[in-house]
Design a protein around this motif. Sequence first.
Motif, short mmCIF file in Angstrom:
data_model
loop_
_atom_site.label_atom_id
_atom_site.label_comp_id
_atom_site.label_asym_id
_atom_site.label_seq_id
_atom_site.Cartn_x
_atom_site.Cartn_y
_atom_site.Cartn_z
N THR A 58 -31.63 22.34 -22.37
CA THR A 58 -31.88 21.40 -21.27
C THR A 58 -30.71 21.29 -20.31
OG1 THR A 58 -31.13 19.55 -22.64
CG2 THR A 58 -33.51 20.02 -22.59
N HIS A 59 -29.49 21.54 -20.80
CA HIS A 59 -28.29 21.37 -19.97
C HIS A 59 -27.46 22.64 -19.86
CE1 HIS A 59 -29.37 17.23 -20.98
NE2 HIS A 59 -28.64 16.83 -19.95
N GLY A 60 -27.80 23.67 -20.65
CA GLY A 60 -27.07 24.93 -20.58
C GLY A 60 -25.96 25.04 -21.62
N GLY A 61 -25.50 26.28 -21.80
CA GLY A 61 -24.52 26.56 -22.83
C GLY A 61 -23.16 25.95 -22.59
N ARG A 62 -22.72 25.90 -21.33
CA ARG A 62 -21.39 25.35 -21.05
C ARG A 62 -21.35 23.86 -21.40
NH1 ARG A 62 -19.75 27.70 -16.38
NH2 ARG A 62 -17.84 28.64 -17.20
N ALA A 63 -22.37 23.11 -20.98
CA ALA A 63 -22.40 21.68 -21.28
C ALA A 63 -22.41 21.44 -22.79
CB ALA A 63 -23.63 21.04 -20.63
N LYS A 64 -23.21 22.22 -23.51
CA LYS A 64 -23.28 22.02 -24.95
C LYS A 64 -21.98 22.37 -25.63
CE LYS A 64 -25.16 20.80 -28.72
NZ LYS A 64 -25.50 19.37 -28.92
N CYS A 65 -21.32 23.44 -25.17
CA CYS A 65 -20.04 23.81 -25.76
C CYS A 65 -19.00 22.72 -25.52
CB CYS A 65 -19.56 25.15 -25.20
SG CYS A 65 -18.02 25.73 -25.93
N LEU A 66 -18.98 22.16 -24.32
CA LEU A 66 -18.02 21.09 -24.04
C LEU A 66 -18.26 19.90 -24.96
CD1 LEU A 66 -17.89 21.29 -20.14
CD2 LEU A 66 -16.00 21.77 -21.73
N GLN A 67 -19.53 19.59 -25.24
CA GLN A 67 -19.81 18.48 -26.16
C GLN A 67 -19.28 18.81 -27.56
OE1 GLN A 67 -23.91 17.58 -27.47
NE2 GLN A 67 -23.46 15.43 -26.96
N ARG A 68 -19.42 20.05 -27.97
CA ARG A 68 -18.91 20.43 -29.29
C ARG A 68 -17.39 20.31 -29.35
NH1 ARG A 68 -23.03 25.57 -29.47
NH2 ARG A 68 -24.82 24.43 -30.32
N LEU A 69 -16.73 20.66 -28.25
CA LEU A 69 -15.28 20.51 -28.21
C LEU A 69 -14.89 19.03 -28.25
CD1 LEU A 69 -14.22 23.20 -25.55
CD2 LEU A 69 -14.55 23.45 -28.02
N VAL A 70 -15.67 18.19 -27.57
CA VAL A 70 -15.41 16.74 -27.62
C VAL A 70 -15.57 16.23 -29.04
CG1 VAL A 70 -16.32 14.49 -26.87
CG2 VAL A 70 -16.00 16.33 -25.20
N ARG A 71 -16.60 16.71 -29.74
CA ARG A 71 -16.82 16.28 -31.13
C ARG A 71 -15.67 16.70 -32.04
NH1 ARG A 71 -23.20 18.03 -31.57
NH2 ARG A 71 -24.08 16.15 -30.59
N LEU A 72 -14.99 17.78 -31.68
CA LEU A 72 -13.83 18.23 -32.47
C LEU A 72 -12.57 17.49 -32.07
CD1 LEU A 72 -14.47 22.11 -32.51
CD2 LEU A 72 -14.97 20.44 -34.31
N ASP A 73 -12.72 16.52 -31.17
CA ASP A 73 -11.59 15.70 -30.70
C ASP A 73 -10.53 16.56 -30.01
OD1 ASP A 73 -10.51 13.19 -30.26
OD2 ASP A 73 -9.24 13.27 -32.06
N LEU A 74 -10.98 17.59 -29.32
CA LEU A 74 -10.06 18.44 -28.57
C LEU A 74 -9.86 17.85 -27.17
CD1 LEU A 74 -11.39 21.95 -29.69
CD2 LEU A 74 -9.26 20.84 -30.37
N PRO A 75 -8.75 18.18 -26.54
CA PRO A 75 -8.38 17.53 -25.27
C PRO A 75 -9.20 18.04 -24.08
CG PRO A 75 -6.73 19.16 -25.84
CD PRO A 75 -7.68 19.09 -27.01
N VAL A 76 -10.44 17.59 -23.97
CA VAL A 76 -11.34 18.01 -22.89
C VAL A 76 -11.34 16.93 -21.81
CG1 VAL A 76 -13.72 18.60 -22.29
CG2 VAL A 76 -12.78 19.28 -24.52
N PRO A 77 -11.13 17.30 -20.55
CA PRO A 77 -11.20 16.29 -19.48
C PRO A 77 -12.59 15.66 -19.41
CG PRO A 77 -10.17 18.32 -18.69
CD PRO A 77 -10.74 18.63 -20.04
N LYS A 78 -12.65 14.47 -18.87
CA LYS A 78 -13.92 13.74 -18.75
C LYS A 78 -14.91 14.60 -17.97
CE LYS A 78 -13.30 9.45 -18.38
NZ LYS A 78 -12.92 8.12 -17.84
N THR A 79 -16.16 14.66 -18.49
CA THR A 79 -17.17 15.56 -17.91
C THR A 79 -18.53 14.88 -17.87
OG1 THR A 79 -15.99 17.44 -18.90
CG2 THR A 79 -18.20 17.85 -18.05
N VAL A 80 -19.25 15.09 -16.80
CA VAL A 80 -20.64 14.64 -16.66
C VAL A 80 -21.53 15.87 -16.57
CG1 VAL A 80 -22.30 13.47 -15.14
CG2 VAL A 80 -20.04 12.46 -15.54
N ALA A 81 -22.64 15.85 -17.33
CA ALA A 81 -23.57 16.98 -17.35
C ALA A 81 -24.85 16.63 -16.59
CB ALA A 81 -23.90 17.37 -18.78
N LEU A 82 -25.32 17.56 -15.75
CA LEU A 82 -26.60 17.43 -15.06
C LEU A 82 -27.58 18.42 -15.68
CD1 LEU A 82 -24.49 16.25 -13.00
CD2 LEU A 82 -26.05 17.02 -11.19
#
Length: 856
Positions: free
Chosen positions: A26-50
């Motif tokens: 529904t949101h694409g591979g990049r958005a899903k990967c960023l969520q997985r990185l967030v779940r790993l508590d990695l330093p990902v800048p704030k992101t909004v997915a469309l």
Amino acid sequence: MKGAAVQQNDPDITLITPVAPVATSTHGGRAKCLQRLVRLDLPVPKTVALSFDAVHRIAAGETLDTQDLLKPFGPSALVCVRPSSEDPDWGGPGAVLNIGMNDALYVELCDQLGQDAASAMYLRFVQAYAIHVARLDPDMFDDVPSDGPEGLSEALRAYEDETEESFPQDPAVQLAEVLRSMARAWEGTTARLLRQAKGAPADAGLGLVVQEMALGMGLGECGSGVIQLVNSKTGEPQITGRYLSQSQGRDALSKGAGAMFLGRDERGPSLQELEPEAYDALIDHTRLMRVRLREEMQAEFTIENGHVHLLDGVRVARSARAAVRIAISLAEDGIIPKEEALTRIEPRAINELLHRQVDPEAERDRLVQGIAASPGAATGRIVFSAAEAQASAARGEACILVRRETSPEDIRGMHAAVGVLTERGGITSHAAVIGRGMGLPCVVGASALTFNLRRSVLRAPDGREFRAGDIITIDGTNGEVLVGEPEMLEATQDDAFLTLMGWADEHRDIGVRANADTPADAKTARNFGAQGIGLCRTEHMFFEADRLTVMREMIFADGVGDRRAALDRLLPMQREDFAELFRIMQGQPVCIRLFDPPLHEFLPSDRAGHRELAEALDLPLSDVTRRVEDLSEYNPMLGMRGVRLGITMPEIYEMQARAIFEATIEASRDGDPVVPEIMIPLVSAKREVELVKTRVDAIAAAVRNETGVTFAYRLGVMVETPRAALRAAEIAPHCAFLSFGTNDLTQMTYGLSRDDAGRFMSTYVQQGVYPEDPFHVLDVDGVGELLSIGAARGRGAHPGLTLSICGEHGGNPESIAFCRAEGFSYVSCSPFRVPVARLAAAQLAVRDKMQFPVAK
């Protein structure tokens, strides 16, 4: 969407958090990967997915409340927008960085970061906005200085001159226009056709991610780069990537950027020396991604004053060789099960390991596009005849054999050449089938080239002419004909490949044999793990120079007696051929098809050849010409060939049967017992089988009586006429096996010449007449129904009947799925396609039994 607010539970516009409703579908591979990185508590800048739906509505003209969308990022924040398609290989519009830059923020950043950094960021955004949003010509910036306040001023002035309006200053307006531009670019006709060519569905969606900028520019150590833990070409562990101070995005990968290495390297400065703590953090982050995301990942990162930010993670791009090693390594490290490792390799990619390939990074001067008939790439000098090819090989010069179309007479030239190029033909033409069997790169159907064989000239569509001796390269993997000698990647079968094949054999539940006509073919098949020979085309043994003359004497014989005399001279040659095949296969089954082609294929077709043949046979030229004319047929592929020849000239099949049985005794004496399989070609009636079986049984009895040695053999039928499939219940009781020859079966079912279909097949596929070339991918609806009928009726009349497929479809993964579902015992294909078939069969079995975890 006007007034839509960014919420964590909004399925269309959501702040990416560990629990936000984000999915690849529904949101694409990049958005899903960023969520997985967030779940790993990695330093990902704030992101909004469309979501795909949100982007589609933007493209359709709906207005998004971008002021509200920017709220999570706070005042004066800079953001970037990146595409997020379901599959990264489908592409998408380029990322746009530094959205939110305007005159006021520029002044602030000059104080915070320095004038050079602020100018570079603003200039980058102005240029990107002008080109991708305002759709201005990139050439307008050719005279603009590349950095500094002067360059920024010039760019802003150029924008205003071209658009007759000031550069937009409202970040919400900037963001809205960027989103609209990217959405519409994705849904444009050109972009849609490009991604469909890569396998994307016509209605594939695009997601977009809006991410807070981690600047990578300013005071202190700042910059950007990419990192991965493996080599993309080999798959070997290797910390790979680059870092560039005072940069953004993927600038570090630009040629001439002056980027530094990541780890210590004697060739130059490295990030490890410059910022050891940041380097160590990057290694830790990437290793964690590998384990938790269960994949080798490339991370895009930014460093701000020594602090690491991860902006993106994508699956590491890889060659086929690297893909195999990566999958094996992940399984051996316990990150994925080995069953899943098997499913991660595209079977057709195995071809790249078995043949030389043009380096993907090499420059290509493409002459024309033909049909990719036999994989691999080869470079050599142009030759226009089999004799020239043999002469070239004798001089130690690599050559490409160029013909309008090949015939059995060209086989010696094909053996001498390193590649074959033909004007005519399709995926199952003579050149294609023989090329695949030999592992010889081949491009057919290159009809855009003008072949003037009389003048020995090739003329390209652009007017360039190529003569004998000129160097060209053919890429049989993708059908290209190239000028000159591009860089090559050598074939490789390393330990990872062998491990993969071993795992495949543990899981597959259908046999894989090879189509092999010569001892060389048989050795290749054995080396590639074939479980026997499923089709040996005996006629190819008659085209060697010494045998061809005797064969022609047999054809010109006045009666049965003279014909038998010639066949008596061929008998020991055939016997030795068969004995060597049996020895090479070491007791594994060898299925020998009795003589199939029409006799005219062994005779020359031009007057010069007729004259040479008259001299060789000591006959008047008129006798030779008359005999050739007598053997000519309006449609030889449907004429006097196969079993029809064996019934009208039974002494041919009798000689072959005797050669097989005597070779069986000889080879069994030296090694494992041999049980040969004898296959009758082109059957369409039960009586044909009865007649041939009676004669073969009689020859077997005679050989047993003469030698005092007992042996077993199996007699079967090659089902390649629709009638044989439909009457299988009558034929099967007389057979031990039915092997479906899908090349001719497809040809006869469609009423379509497999040699000529290449002229229009691409048009038919493009216009949806056929979903695929039926000679390339088995037509399971039409031809497949005949296979199903033949299998069911055959087994109904003979429950112990062995069923197989020996046409070129046997190495095709989709066709293997069909055969497996129908309960066939084995498939048989060209030797170089055996590993492809082994892996495809294993994947089918694994997918039936198991489901694998998905990273959440």
